[in-house]
Write a protein that holds these residues in place. Structure first.
Motif, PDB file in Angstrom:
ATOM      1  N   SER A 146       0.904  -1.242   0.090  1.00  0.00           N
ATOM      2  CA  SER A 146       0.065   0.004   0.060  1.00  0.00           C
ATOM      3  C   SER A 146       1.066   1.276   0.018  1.00  0.00           C
ATOM      4  O   SER A 146       0.671   2.202  -0.731  1.00  0.00           O
ATOM      5  N   GLY A 147       2.041   1.237   0.620  1.00  0.00           N
ATOM      6  CA  GLY A 147       2.954   2.495   0.683  1.00  0.00           C
ATOM      7  C   GLY A 147       3.315   2.453  -0.893  1.00  0.00           C
ATOM      8  O   GLY A 147       3.654   3.794  -1.386  1.00  0.00           O
ATOM      9  N   ILE A 148       3.884   1.374  -1.643  1.00  0.00           N
ATOM     10  CA  ILE A 148       4.362   1.642  -2.827  1.00  0.00           C
ATOM     11  C   ILE A 148       3.204   2.194  -3.845  1.00  0.00           C
ATOM     12  O   ILE A 148       3.423   3.330  -4.534  1.00  0.00           O
ATOM     13  N   ALA A 149       2.006   1.735  -3.666  1.00  0.00           N
ATOM     14  CA  ALA A 149       0.825   2.126  -4.451  1.00  0.00           C
ATOM     15  C   ALA A 149       0.557   3.626  -4.205  1.00  0.00           C
ATOM     16  O   ALA A 149       0.390   4.580  -5.279  1.00  0.00           O
ATOM     17  N   LEU A 150       0.562   3.993  -2.920  1.00  0.00           N
ATOM     18  CA  LEU A 150       0.216   5.148  -2.464  1.00  0.00           C
ATOM     19  C   LEU A 150       1.367   6.357  -2.818  1.00  0.00           C
ATOM     20  O   LEU A 150       1.111   7.450  -3.233  1.00  0.00           O
ATOM     21  N   GLY A 151       2.780   5.725  -2.916  1.00  0.00           N
ATOM     22  CA  GLY A 151       3.785   6.630  -3.364  1.00  0.00           C
ATOM     23  C   GLY A 151       3.389   6.912  -4.815  1.00  0.00           C
ATOM     24  O   GLY A 151       3.704   7.953  -5.596  1.00  0.00           O
ATOM     25  N   ARG A 206       4.130  21.204   1.143  1.00  0.00           N
ATOM     26  CA  ARG A 206       3.723  19.743   0.984  1.00  0.00           C
ATOM     27  C   ARG A 206       4.018  18.898  -0.198  1.00  0.00           C
ATOM     28  O   ARG A 206       4.595  17.997  -0.073  1.00  0.00           O
ATOM     29  N   ALA A 207       4.280  19.863  -1.407  1.00  0.00           N
ATOM     30  CA  ALA A 207       4.689  19.361  -2.573  1.00  0.00           C
ATOM     31  C   ALA A 207       6.112  19.134  -2.490  1.00  0.00           C
ATOM     32  O   ALA A 207       6.593  17.951  -2.932  1.00  0.00           O
ATOM     33  N   ALA A 208       6.940  20.115  -1.612  1.00  0.00           N
ATOM     34  CA  ALA A 208       8.275  19.723  -1.616  1.00  0.00           C
ATOM     35  C   ALA A 208       8.639  18.564  -0.659  1.00  0.00           C
ATOM     36  O   ALA A 208       9.401  17.915  -0.835  1.00  0.00           O
ATOM     37  N   LEU A 209       7.790  18.468   0.427  1.00  0.00           N
ATOM     38  CA  LEU A 209       7.921  17.114   1.133  1.00  0.00           C
ATOM     39  C   LEU A 209       7.636  15.907   0.515  1.00  0.00           C
ATOM     40  O   LEU A 209       8.453  15.026   0.575  1.00  0.00           O
ATOM     41  N   ALA A 210       6.778  15.935  -0.288  1.00  0.00           N
ATOM     42  CA  ALA A 210       6.332  14.685  -1.104  1.00  0.00           C
ATOM     43  C   ALA A 210       7.665  14.447  -2.128  1.00  0.00           C
ATOM     44  O   ALA A 210       7.776  13.177  -2.165  1.00  0.00           O
ATOM     45  N   ARG A 211       7.920  15.253  -2.830  1.00  0.00           N
ATOM     46  CA  ARG A 211       8.911  15.344  -3.736  1.00  0.00           C
ATOM     47  C   ARG A 211      10.567  14.544  -3.123  1.00  0.00           C
ATOM     48  O   ARG A 211      10.929  13.699  -3.326  1.00  0.00           O
ATOM     49  N   ALA A 212      10.586  15.168  -1.771  1.00  0.00           N
ATOM     50  CA  ALA A 212      11.934  14.979  -1.187  1.00  0.00           C
ATOM     51  C   ALA A 212      11.973  13.385  -0.725  1.00  0.00           C
ATOM     52  O   ALA A 212      12.534  12.674  -0.764  1.00  0.00           O
ATOM     53  N   LEU A 213      10.661  12.792  -0.263  1.00  0.00           N
ATOM     54  CA  LEU A 213      10.582  11.376   0.239  1.00  0.00           C
ATOM     55  C   LEU A 213      10.018  10.454  -1.229  1.00  0.00           C
ATOM     56  O   LEU A 213      10.670   9.100  -0.870  1.00  0.00           O
ATOM     57  N   LEU A 214       9.546  10.851  -2.023  1.00  0.00           N
ATOM     58  CA  LEU A 214       8.848   9.862  -2.863  1.00  0.00           C
ATOM     59  C   LEU A 214       9.753   9.810  -4.148  1.00  0.00           C
ATOM     60  O   LEU A 214       9.518   9.069  -5.031  1.00  0.00           O
ATOM     61  N   THR A 215      10.988  10.596  -4.506  1.00  0.00           N
ATOM     62  CA  THR A 215      11.509  10.870  -5.747  1.00  0.00           C
ATOM     63  C   THR A 215      13.040  10.144  -5.437  1.00  0.00           C
ATOM     64  O   THR A 215      13.361  10.241  -4.388  1.00  0.00           O
ATOM     65  N   PRO A 216      13.792   9.715  -6.467  1.00  0.00           N
ATOM     66  CA  PRO A 216      15.092   9.258  -6.335  1.00  0.00           C
ATOM     67  C   PRO A 216      15.848  10.278  -5.618  1.00  0.00           C
ATOM     68  O   PRO A 216      15.954  11.593  -6.011  1.00  0.00           O
ATOM     69  N   ARG A 217      16.936  10.013  -4.726  1.00  0.00           N
ATOM     70  CA  ARG A 217      18.112  10.736  -4.198  1.00  0.00           C
ATOM     71  C   ARG A 217      19.121  10.799  -5.207  1.00  0.00           C
ATOM     72  O   ARG A 217      19.339   9.870  -6.135  1.00  0.00           O
ATOM     73  N   GLU A 218      20.136  11.563  -4.826  1.00  0.00           N
ATOM     74  CA  GLU A 218      21.254  11.599  -5.896  1.00  0.00           C
ATOM     75  C   GLU A 218      22.055  10.209  -5.793  1.00  0.00           C
ATOM     76  O   GLU A 218      22.398   9.832  -7.018  1.00  0.00           O
ATOM     77  N   SER A 219      22.352   9.501  -4.952  1.00  0.00           N
ATOM     78  CA  SER A 219      22.917   8.450  -4.699  1.00  0.00           C
ATOM     79  C   SER A 219      22.160   7.396  -5.673  1.00  0.00           C
ATOM     80  O   SER A 219      22.725   6.548  -6.283  1.00  0.00           O
ATOM     81  N   GLU A 220      20.893   7.430  -5.499  1.00  0.00           N
ATOM     82  CA  GLU A 220      20.164   6.536  -6.052  1.00  0.00           C
ATOM     83  C   GLU A 220      20.202   6.665  -7.627  1.00  0.00           C
ATOM     84  O   GLU A 220      19.875   5.887  -8.384  1.00  0.00           O
ATOM     85  N   ARG A 221      20.115   7.962  -8.056  1.00  0.00           N
ATOM     86  CA  ARG A 221      20.459   8.431  -9.389  1.00  0.00           C
ATOM     87  C   ARG A 221      21.502   7.851 -10.067  1.00  0.00           C
ATOM     88  O   ARG A 221      21.532   7.261 -11.197  1.00  0.00           O
TER      89      ARG A 221
END
Length: 438
Positions: free
Chosen positions: A61-66, A191-206
């Motif tokens: 459910s966390g993956i789907a909500l993301g 709110r959008a900045a918080l969502a983007r920080a948690l739900l998008t790839p970080r630099e190491s993951e990129r």
């Protein structure tokens, strides 16, 4: 430049005249709805998780909500939110779940889902109630008074008994609607900045993702080279040997045929045609993967290509023969780049002489092909070098052409690659390359 986020829109003088106030309100309203639904879902799954049944469902459910939240970001952020998840290494649900469970992005999505279901959606609803609900309630005071006929209690606190009071309340609501549009958009941006920080790839993951792409491209190149060699081997050991046998059989048949007759004439034609097909097949095999490159390496292969060039070519690749062999994909890419450059020199440059220089220093293979022709070479005009540049780019290399009008022309290939160890290269015989035709 048009604003792409609520923060950028707030600095524009025409903020109130655009769609950004409505975008912010819509983002908060949809966030409250999604968060309330997620809270109910997590409550149900939490009961099941006590029996250790709902834990995988909570993770899913966390993956789907993301995914939903990344899609919802488009309301207030024009830049798309990339997916932080990797592609599983193997097919199947089990491999997919193992990959997701091992990713930090999955657990960040789960943490965000819990945060949204418990804290964020009530805050979204509160901001929406203050920024939109209060002004709208004041604006509706004349309507409420008209419906009741005697009085109206606006926002459960302000008693309106006359139309002048109702009009004053409506004017106050209009002023608040304009004034509160700014903090409402600011809250939506946060709110959008918080969502983007948690739900998008970080630099190491990129960087990990880029590394995986480069590695997969390198594997494709290796597979491509292996397939080229298999085709060359099958043609050499199969079709070519059969054509050699056919040519010998036709030659023997010519000896047995009566000379000067029609049968001898037809056999002579067939023998010549078989010889021509054999010659063309050998050229085709050489073009797929020349045997000199496989047996002796890049230096002798470049010298062989220089000997077959229409323009006299000097080669300087002796240093490669004194080194261990380079990776097969690198040697092949450099060889075909050199061959394509020599072919272009013979067709288009009008050069009297050319030179090939190959060196492997500091972990980089450098191949230079120079000519004294008329210059003005343009890869975009269909010289065949664009495809070679793409092939070299797969190996993290570069192909550069310097060709001013009037010449000279220099094509340079640089491919970072380590030389293979002496043990791995000892099975391949080496010879020292020599200069091409003078």
């Amino acid at each position: 430049m048009n604003p792409r986020t609520p923060w950028q829109a707030l600095t524009r003088p025409r903020f109130l005249l655009g769609a950004w106030p409505w975008r912010g309100a819509g983002y908060l309203a949809s966030g409250a709805a999604v968060g309330a639904a997620a809270g109910a879902l997590f409550l149900v799954l939490g009961v099941f998780s006590l029996l250790l049944v709902g834990l995988p469902l909570l993770l899913l459910s966390g993956i789907a909500l993301g995914r939903i939240e990344r899609f919802r970001l488009r309301i207030v952020e024009l830049a798309p939110a990339p997916d932080p998840h990797r592609v599983p290494a193997a097919p199947g649900l089990a491999a997919w779940f193992r990959t997701r469970a091992a990713e930090q992005a999955t657990w960040r999505e789960f943490a965000y889902a819990l945060l949204l279901a418990t804290v964020l959606w009530p805050l979204d609803l509160l901001a929406l109630a203050v920024g939109v609900g209060l002004p709208v309630a004041l604006l509706s005071a004349p309507v409420q008074l008209a419906v009741d006929g005697h009085e109206a209690k606006v926002v459960k606190a302000y008693l309106v008994t006359s139309y002048p009071q109702a009009l004053a309340a409506a004017l106050l609501g209009a002023a608040l609607l304009v004034a509160l549009a700014y903090p409402l958009a600011a809250v939506a941006g946060a709110r959008a900045a918080l969502a983007r920080a948690l739900l998008t790839p970080r630099e190491s993951e990129r960087q990990d993702g880029i590394g995986e792409v480069i590695a997969s491209r390198a594997r494709l190149v290796d597979a491509f080279e292996a397939e080229r060699r298999r085709i060359e081997r099958d043609l050499h050991d199969g079709a070519q040997q059969r054509l050699v046998a056919l040519t010998m059989t036709l030659g023997l048949a010519r000896l047995d045929a009566p000379p000067g007759g029609p049968l001898a004439e037809q056999l002579a034609k067939a023998h010549a045609e078989a010889g021509q097909v054999l010659t063309e097949l050998r050229e085709l095999i050489h073009g797929i993967h020349p045997q000199v490159l496989a047996d002796y390496g890049l230096g002798p292969a470049l010298a062989d290509a220089a000997d077959r060039s229409a323009v006299p070519v000097d080669t300087d690749a002796d240093a490669l023969a004194r080194l261990p062999r380079l990776p097969g994909a690198v040697e092949s890419a450099a060889y075909f780049a050199g061959c394509e450059a020599l072919a272009n020199i013979g067709k288009h440059s009008g050069a009297d002489r050319a030179r090939i220089t190959a060196r492997h220093t500091d972990g980089v293979l450098r191949l230079d092909v120079e000519d004294d022709g008329r210059g003005g070479a343009d890869p975009d005009r269909g010289s065949g070098l664009t495809g070679l540049a793409d092939r070299i780019a797969v190996l993290d290399g570069t192909l550069t052409i310097m060709s001013p009008p009037g010449g000279p022309t220099l094509l340079r290939v640089e491919i970072p690659c380590p030389a293979l160890s002496a043990s791995s290269a000892s099975s391949s015989p080496r010879t020292v390359s020599s200069s091409g035709r003078g």
